[in-house]
Design an enzyme around this catalytic site. Structure first.
Site, PDB file in Angstrom:
ATOM      1  N   GLY A  56       0.750  -1.217   0.017  1.00 52.31           N
ATOM      2  CA  GLY A  56       0.009  -0.034   0.001  1.00 52.31           C
ATOM      3  C   GLY A  56       0.712   1.321  -0.049  1.00 52.31           C
ATOM      4  O   GLY A  56       0.659   2.059  -0.658  1.00 52.31           O
ATOM      5  N   HIS A  57       1.874   1.086   0.873  1.00 53.00           N
ATOM      6  CA  HIS A  57       2.789   2.442   0.754  1.00 53.00           C
ATOM      7  C   HIS A  57       3.425   2.486  -0.521  1.00 53.00           C
ATOM      8  O   HIS A  57       3.693   3.741  -0.853  1.00 53.00           O
ATOM      9  CB  HIS A  57       3.863   2.429   2.136  1.00 53.00           C
ATOM     10  CG  HIS A  57       3.367   2.065   3.440  1.00 53.00           C
ATOM     11  ND1 HIS A  57       3.433   1.077   4.136  1.00 53.00           N
ATOM     12  CD2 HIS A  57       2.696   3.293   4.276  1.00 53.00           C
ATOM     13  CE1 HIS A  57       2.922   1.177   5.250  1.00 53.00           C
ATOM     14  NE2 HIS A  57       2.530   2.548   5.471  1.00 53.00           N
TER      15      HIS A  57
ATOM     16  N   GLN B 184       0.176  10.454  18.317  1.00 48.33           N
ATOM     17  CA  GLN B 184      -1.251   9.524  17.754  1.00 48.33           C
ATOM     18  C   GLN B 184      -1.663   8.409  18.118  1.00 48.33           C
ATOM     19  O   GLN B 184      -2.561   7.761  17.877  1.00 48.33           O
ATOM     20  CB  GLN B 184      -1.135   9.701  16.079  1.00 48.33           C
ATOM     21  CG  GLN B 184      -0.178   8.685  15.600  1.00 48.33           C
ATOM     22  CD  GLN B 184      -0.326   9.011  14.144  1.00 48.33           C
ATOM     23  OE1 GLN B 184       0.504   9.939  13.360  1.00 48.33           O
ATOM     24  NE2 GLN B 184      -0.863   8.002  13.426  1.00 48.33           N
TER      25      GLN B 184
ATOM     26  N   LYS C 180      -7.373   3.786   2.722  1.00 52.53           N
ATOM     27  CA  LYS C 180      -7.692   2.718   3.968  1.00 52.53           C
ATOM     28  C   LYS C 180      -8.042   3.675   5.093  1.00 52.53           C
ATOM     29  O   LYS C 180      -9.098   3.272   6.003  1.00 52.53           O
ATOM     30  CB  LYS C 180      -6.589   1.891   4.138  1.00 52.53           C
ATOM     31  CG  LYS C 180      -7.200   0.622   5.209  1.00 52.53           C
ATOM     32  CD  LYS C 180      -6.279  -0.291   5.672  1.00 52.53           C
ATOM     33  CE  LYS C 180      -5.156   0.086   6.412  1.00 52.53           C
ATOM     34  NZ  LYS C 180      -5.470   0.369   7.875  1.00 52.53           N
ATOM     35  N   ASP C 181      -7.279   4.588   5.519  1.00 49.53           N
ATOM     36  CA  ASP C 181      -7.607   5.750   6.586  1.00 49.53           C
ATOM     37  C   ASP C 181      -8.348   6.616   6.127  1.00 49.53           C
ATOM     38  O   ASP C 181      -8.112   7.794   5.829  1.00 49.53           O
ATOM     39  CB  ASP C 181      -6.318   5.906   6.990  1.00 49.53           C
ATOM     40  CG  ASP C 181      -5.256   4.828   7.693  1.00 49.53           C
ATOM     41  OD1 ASP C 181      -5.860   4.266   8.477  1.00 49.53           O
ATOM     42  OD2 ASP C 181      -4.316   4.524   7.116  1.00 49.53           O
TER      43      ASP C 181
ATOM     44  N   GLN D  71      -8.905   9.703   8.443  1.00 51.30           N
ATOM     45  CA  GLN D  71      -7.541  10.369   8.194  1.00 51.30           C
ATOM     46  C   GLN D  71      -7.135  11.214   7.056  1.00 51.30           C
ATOM     47  O   GLN D  71      -6.836  12.386   7.011  1.00 51.30           O
ATOM     48  CB  GLN D  71      -6.372   9.656   8.529  1.00 51.30           C
ATOM     49  CG  GLN D  71      -4.963  10.240   8.288  1.00 51.30           C
ATOM     50  CD  GLN D  71      -4.015   9.304   8.497  1.00 51.30           C
ATOM     51  OE1 GLN D  71      -3.658   8.569   9.746  1.00 51.30           O
ATOM     52  NE2 GLN D  71      -3.162   8.742   7.608  1.00 51.30           N
TER      53      GLN D  71
ATOM     54  N   MET E 132      -4.184  -4.267   3.102  1.00 51.52           N
ATOM     55  CA  MET E 132      -2.838  -4.273   3.768  1.00 51.52           C
ATOM     56  C   MET E 132      -2.688  -3.009   4.907  1.00 51.52           C
ATOM     57  O   MET E 132      -3.214  -2.090   4.795  1.00 51.52           O
ATOM     58  CB  MET E 132      -1.889  -3.904   2.680  1.00 51.52           C
ATOM     59  CG  MET E 132      -1.852  -5.021   1.925  1.00 51.52           C
ATOM     60  SD  MET E 132      -0.387  -4.973   0.907  1.00 51.52           S
ATOM     61  CE  MET E 132      -0.500  -6.467  -0.232  1.00 51.52           C
ATOM     62  N   SER E 133      -2.019  -3.747   5.902  1.00 59.82           N
ATOM     63  CA  SER E 133      -1.878  -2.449   7.161  1.00 59.82           C
ATOM     64  C   SER E 133      -0.757  -3.084   7.849  1.00 59.82           C
ATOM     65  O   SER E 133      -0.452  -4.360   7.749  1.00 59.82           O
ATOM     66  CB  SER E 133      -3.068  -2.792   7.940  1.00 59.82           C
ATOM     67  OG  SER E 133      -2.523  -2.565   9.282  1.00 59.82           O
TER      68      SER E 133
HETATM   69  O1  PAF Z   1      -1.053   6.780   8.139  1.00 58.82           O
HETATM   70  C1  PAF Z   1      -0.132   6.962   8.828  1.00 58.82           C
HETATM   71  O2  PAF Z   1       0.854   6.230   8.590  1.00 58.82           O
HETATM   72  C2  PAF Z   1       0.252   8.118  10.021  1.00 58.82           C
HETATM   73  O3  PAF Z   1      -1.037   8.468  10.524  1.00 58.82           O
HETATM   74  C3  PAF Z   1       0.886   9.387   9.238  1.00 58.82           C
HETATM   75  C4  PAF Z   1       0.002  10.020   8.175  1.00 58.82           C
HETATM   76  C5  PAF Z   1       2.173   9.120   8.549  1.00 58.82           C
HETATM   77  C6  PAF Z   1       1.147  10.384  10.523  1.00 58.82           C
HETATM   78  O4  PAF Z   1       1.820  10.066  11.438  1.00 58.82           O
END
Ligand code: PAF
Length: 283
Positions: free
Chosen positions: A27-28, A52, A140-141, A144, A175-176
């Protein structure tokens, strides 16, 4: 990092940025691939942001795989990797936070108080440091992603926020980095999130528009998995993220559930194309 970013900007280059907390997965890397299509250079960051995580959450055990991550980013064409340390990001006396009112408190924010304040604060700091033209976040988030887009608009940031699709394992699990916590039994059970969303997609495709009926059929699928404990299953409007009674505009179905100690989220994005009454489903 600021010096390097300034240099890239003065050379009139298009700077792309992929912020992460590491423990990289496909995913990244799909965000990096998308950034590479739009930008040169692509910069990434890895920072497990303490602000967070709640006091009972997984900050200390969050997977940290720096060497492997650095190799993956380099192989994917990332030109610079920013690795700040917590004391640099939050020096003694740090007292300034940014938070998007309203939306930060609902859904994920209800279960994880303070989480989104930590996310928006660190993302604003990272964007201020890296000064990218484009920054990339995964859908996925979904909440956010919405909060970050809202912050960028409300604070007139010079960065355009780009959202990338969810990337899934072959059996549908989104994926996570947190999937690494699952036992083999939980890993098998985790596919129920995707199955619940797929069941909702079938019903929507057959014409169901009533949110309560969709939610109860999602809950039926999730409840059939004994290892799964639902946190929420909601149908929300894609712009306001307010719950809807009927699905008549572009919407998300958002899910959060526990498998043992691991909390997983997933969603389906339903897009109404201009002039069409039919949804395109992104699952
Ligand atoms: O989604 C993430 O991995 C985190 O919340 C982020 C956006 C890098 C902020 O720490």
């Amino acid at each position: 990092m600021k010096e390097a970013a300034r240099q890239a900007r003065t050379e009139s280059r298009i700077v792309g940025f992929v912020p992460t907390m590491g423990a990289l997965h496909a995913g990244h890397l799909s965000l990096v691939a998308r950034a590479k299509r739009d930008c040169d250079p692509v910069i990434a960051s890895i920072f497990v942001n303490p602000k967070q995580f709640g006091p009972q959450e997984d900050f200390t055990k969050y997977p940290r795989t720096l060497e492997k991550d650095a190799e993956k980013f380099a192989a994917a064409g990332v030109r610079a990797l920013f690795l700040p340390e917590a004391p640099e990001m939050y020096p003694m006396g740090f007292a300034t936070y940014v938070s998007v009112e309203g939306l930060s408190e609902r859904l994920e924010g209800r279960t994880r108080p303070g989480h989104f304040r930590g996310v928006t604060t660190v993302v604003l700091k990272l964007l201020e440091i890296v000064q990218p033209h484009f920054a990339y976040f995964g859908r996925k988030d979904a909440q956010q992603a919405k909060l970050i887009s809202t912050m960028a608009r409300d604070l007139n940031l010079d960065t355009e926020i780009i959202l990338g699709p969810i990337v899934r394992e072959s059996d549908g699990l989104a994926m996570s980095s947190r999937n690494a916590y699952l036992t083999s039994e939980e890993r098998i059970a985790a596919t129920v999130l995707h199955r619940a969303l797929a069941a909702a997609r079938e019903e929507l495709a057959a014409g169901e528009r009533d949110a309560a009926r969709l939610q109860s059929s999602i809950r039926r699928v999730l409840d059939a998995e004994p290892l799964m404990k639902i946190d929420y299953a909601e149908v929300v409007d894609v712009d306001s993220f307010e719950p809807v009674a009927r699905v008549t505009s572009s919407s998300y179905i958002l899910l959060a559930a526990y498998l043992g100690k691991t909390r997983l989220i997933d969603n389906m994005f339903m897009e109404l194309r201009d002039g069409s009454a039919d949804f395109t489903f992104h699952l």
